[in-house]
Design a protein around this motif. Structure first.
Motif, short mmCIF file in Angstrom:
data_model
loop_
_atom_site.label_atom_id
_atom_site.label_comp_id
_atom_site.label_asym_id
_atom_site.label_seq_id
_atom_site.Cartn_x
_atom_site.Cartn_y
_atom_site.Cartn_z
N GLY A 76 0.81 -1.22 0.00
CA GLY A 76 0.00 0.00 0.00
C GLY A 76 0.84 1.26 0.00
N GLU A 77 1.92 1.22 0.73
CA GLU A 77 2.83 2.37 0.77
C GLU A 77 3.47 2.60 -0.59
N ALA A 78 3.81 1.49 -1.30
CA ALA A 78 4.38 1.61 -2.63
C ALA A 78 3.38 2.24 -3.60
N VAL A 79 2.10 1.86 -3.48
CA VAL A 79 1.06 2.45 -4.33
C VAL A 79 0.90 3.93 -4.00
N GLU A 80 0.90 4.26 -2.72
CA GLU A 80 0.80 5.66 -2.31
C GLU A 80 1.91 6.50 -2.93
N LYS A 81 3.12 6.00 -2.88
CA LYS A 81 4.26 6.76 -3.43
C LYS A 81 4.11 6.93 -4.94
N THR A 82 3.65 5.87 -5.63
CA THR A 82 3.46 5.96 -7.08
C THR A 82 2.41 7.01 -7.43
N LEU A 83 1.31 7.01 -6.71
CA LEU A 83 0.24 7.97 -6.98
C LEU A 83 0.70 9.40 -6.70
N ARG A 84 1.45 9.57 -5.64
CA ARG A 84 1.88 10.92 -5.25
C ARG A 84 2.98 11.46 -6.15
N GLU A 85 3.98 10.63 -6.45
CA GLU A 85 5.16 11.12 -7.16
C GLU A 85 5.05 11.01 -8.67
N THR A 121 0.28 -5.29 4.94
CA THR A 121 -0.38 -6.59 4.89
C THR A 121 0.22 -7.51 5.95
N ASN A 122 -0.61 -8.37 6.51
CA ASN A 122 -0.18 -9.27 7.57
C ASN A 122 0.84 -10.28 7.06
N ALA A 123 0.74 -10.66 5.78
CA ALA A 123 1.70 -11.56 5.14
C ALA A 123 2.43 -10.80 4.04
N MET A 124 3.67 -11.21 3.75
CA MET A 124 4.41 -10.58 2.67
C MET A 124 3.82 -11.01 1.34
N VAL A 125 3.65 -10.06 0.44
CA VAL A 125 3.26 -10.39 -0.93
C VAL A 125 4.53 -10.45 -1.76
N TYR A 126 4.47 -11.24 -2.82
CA TYR A 126 5.61 -11.38 -3.72
C TYR A 126 5.05 -11.28 -5.13
N VAL A 127 5.26 -10.14 -5.76
CA VAL A 127 4.61 -9.83 -7.03
C VAL A 127 5.61 -9.23 -8.00
N PRO A 128 5.31 -9.27 -9.30
CA PRO A 128 6.14 -8.51 -10.24
C PRO A 128 6.15 -7.04 -9.85
N ALA A 129 7.27 -6.37 -10.07
CA ALA A 129 7.35 -4.94 -9.71
C ALA A 129 6.28 -4.13 -10.44
N THR A 130 5.85 -4.59 -11.60
CA THR A 130 4.81 -3.89 -12.37
C THR A 130 3.46 -3.91 -11.67
N ALA A 131 3.29 -4.79 -10.67
CA ALA A 131 2.01 -4.88 -9.96
C ALA A 131 1.69 -3.59 -9.21
N VAL A 132 2.71 -2.85 -8.80
CA VAL A 132 2.46 -1.59 -8.09
C VAL A 132 1.69 -0.63 -9.00
N GLY A 133 2.11 -0.51 -10.25
CA GLY A 133 1.41 0.33 -11.20
C GLY A 133 0.01 -0.18 -11.49
N ASP A 134 -0.15 -1.51 -11.55
CA ASP A 134 -1.48 -2.08 -11.79
C ASP A 134 -2.43 -1.78 -10.64
N LEU A 135 -1.92 -1.84 -9.42
CA LEU A 135 -2.75 -1.50 -8.25
C LEU A 135 -3.07 -0.01 -8.23
N ALA A 136 -2.13 0.81 -8.67
CA ALA A 136 -2.40 2.25 -8.78
C ALA A 136 -3.50 2.51 -9.80
N ASP A 137 -3.55 1.69 -10.86
CA ASP A 137 -4.62 1.83 -11.85
C ASP A 137 -5.99 1.57 -11.23
#
Length: 389
Positions: A76-85, A121-137
């Protein structure tokens, strides 16, 4: 030494055996900053955990194939940074979107605390780095609802669609297809890893050395008559010849990538190179232990993986002129020959080696003149020629 696999059936496993001399260093520390060790053959050996070396391999591998994966609880923090910056969202709205993303999947989310101000998140997620942009979408699609929503509170419910977030958290790339992923909280998100990596251990007994050090205060040393140090401490180090082992289950890899042989060749070759040439970076500025392997031995097998760690259950002793590298290479060759005889040659499709060694090591198969040629030969033996080459 080389047998041909049955038509259309690739070798199931590529086994990677590495002997590497590492000088004074501490590649992997425990919770007390001590060198990790293991008692094997009634002698203490220096050890580097599989998790430690696998992280170094993964980082090298990602750079080789041009794909990145992200392991985090702070998606969530990664998505926040993408949206802001990158998308110029207002800071408060971007923060709210990150909160709703973190709390919106099937994974439980931990609300902010004094020690951690972000939702995670209570558990670590392991996703492609591109997933941050997809979640921002997803946040972009639901921007109006987020603008009308309130900041997440403890026990609050996200307004974002769980199914859409979960679908992105299920996404994967070559890194995840090779190394695997454990994510039980989301259905069908788990991926069986296609590689297995052993803990590295020295072929001989080692002694841990304590290095005492002192740091001088430059101002005190230059401008005053005061003597002494500004800081004193000690660190543990060791040195030795490591036996390292990993194997790739090609059937698992092909299953993860839908049977794509071209992709399997690329991923297998990149992993072998990464395993051979990577090195953990702990204490690198104080030790710079950037050696390359003394020997790499690759086998392609159709039955099961075979480690040669037992070659060093009896600790190698230094030869008359000193050094453990040369006798370690001989011990590996001797054990490989004996193991091959006991197995009756069954399951072995190809064997080869490349090394600093000047003598012939016949138990290791065909000699290659370089590590790249060795890797290419093994991958071709396992998966056949690339029709697109």
């Amino acid at each position: 030494m080389t047998q041909q696999p049955a038509a259309g059936i690739p070798g199931r496993f590529i086994c990677i055996h590495v002997l590497q001399s590492v000088p004074y260093s501490n590649l992997n520390r425990d919770d007390t900053n001590s060198v990790k060790t293991v008692q094997y053959g009634d002698r203490e050996r220096t050890r580097v955990s599989s998790q430690c070396w696998k992280r170094a391999v993964r980082r090298y591998f990602q750079n080789t194939i041009g794909q990145q994966a992200l392991r985090t609880r702070r998606i969530g923090e990664a998505v926040e940074k993408t949206l802001r910056e990158q998308r110029e969202w207002p800071a408060d709205l971007a923060r709210r979107a990150g909160q709703h993303i973190a709390a919106g999947s099937s994974i439980k989310a931990d609300p902010p605390s004094n020690d951690d101000p972000a939702w995670s998140t209570n558990a670590m997620v392991y996703v492609p780095a591109t997933a941050v942009g997809d979640l921002a979408d997803i946040a972009e699609t639901h921007r109006e609802q987020l603008e009308a929503a309130k900041d997440m509170k403890k026990g609050g419910k996200s307004i974002l669609p769980t199914d859409d977030i979960d679908q992105i958290l299920r996404s994967r790339n070559g890194v995840i297809n090779l190394f695997g992923r454990m994510l039980a909280e989301i259905d069908d998100a788990g991926v069986d890893g296609a590689v297995q990596v052993a803990h590295a251990l020295t072929t001989h007994g080692t002694d841990v050395e304590i290095d005492y050090f002192a740091a001088v205060d430059d101002i005190t040393d230059t401008w005053s008559d005061t003597t002494g140090s500004a800081h004193m401490g000690s660190t543990e180090y060791s040195a030795g010849v490591f036996y390292r082992y990993a194997t790739i289950d090609l059937n698992d890899l092909l299953r993860n990538i839908g049977g794509d042989l071209t992709a399997a060749r690329e991923l297998a070759a990149a992993f072998i190179e990464a395993f051979v040439l990577s090195l953990p970076e702990a204490k690198k500025t104080a030790t710079a232990p950037h050696t390359i392997p003394d020997l790499v031995h690759l086998t392609v097998r159709s039955d099961r993986p075979v480690s040669y760690a037992a070659a060093f259950e009896q600790p190698v002793t230094a030869d008359r002129t000193g050094g453990f590298a040369a006798p370690s290479r001989v011990a590996l060759d001797t054990y490989a020959t004996a193991a091959g005889r006991l197995l009756g040659g069954r399951g072995l499709l190809n064997a080869g080696w490349a090394s600093l060694e000047t003598k012939d090591l016949n138990g290791l198969g065909n000699r290659a003149d370089s590590y790249p040629n060795l890797i290419e030969t093994a991958v071709t033996a396992a998966l056949g020629e690339d029709d697109q080459a």
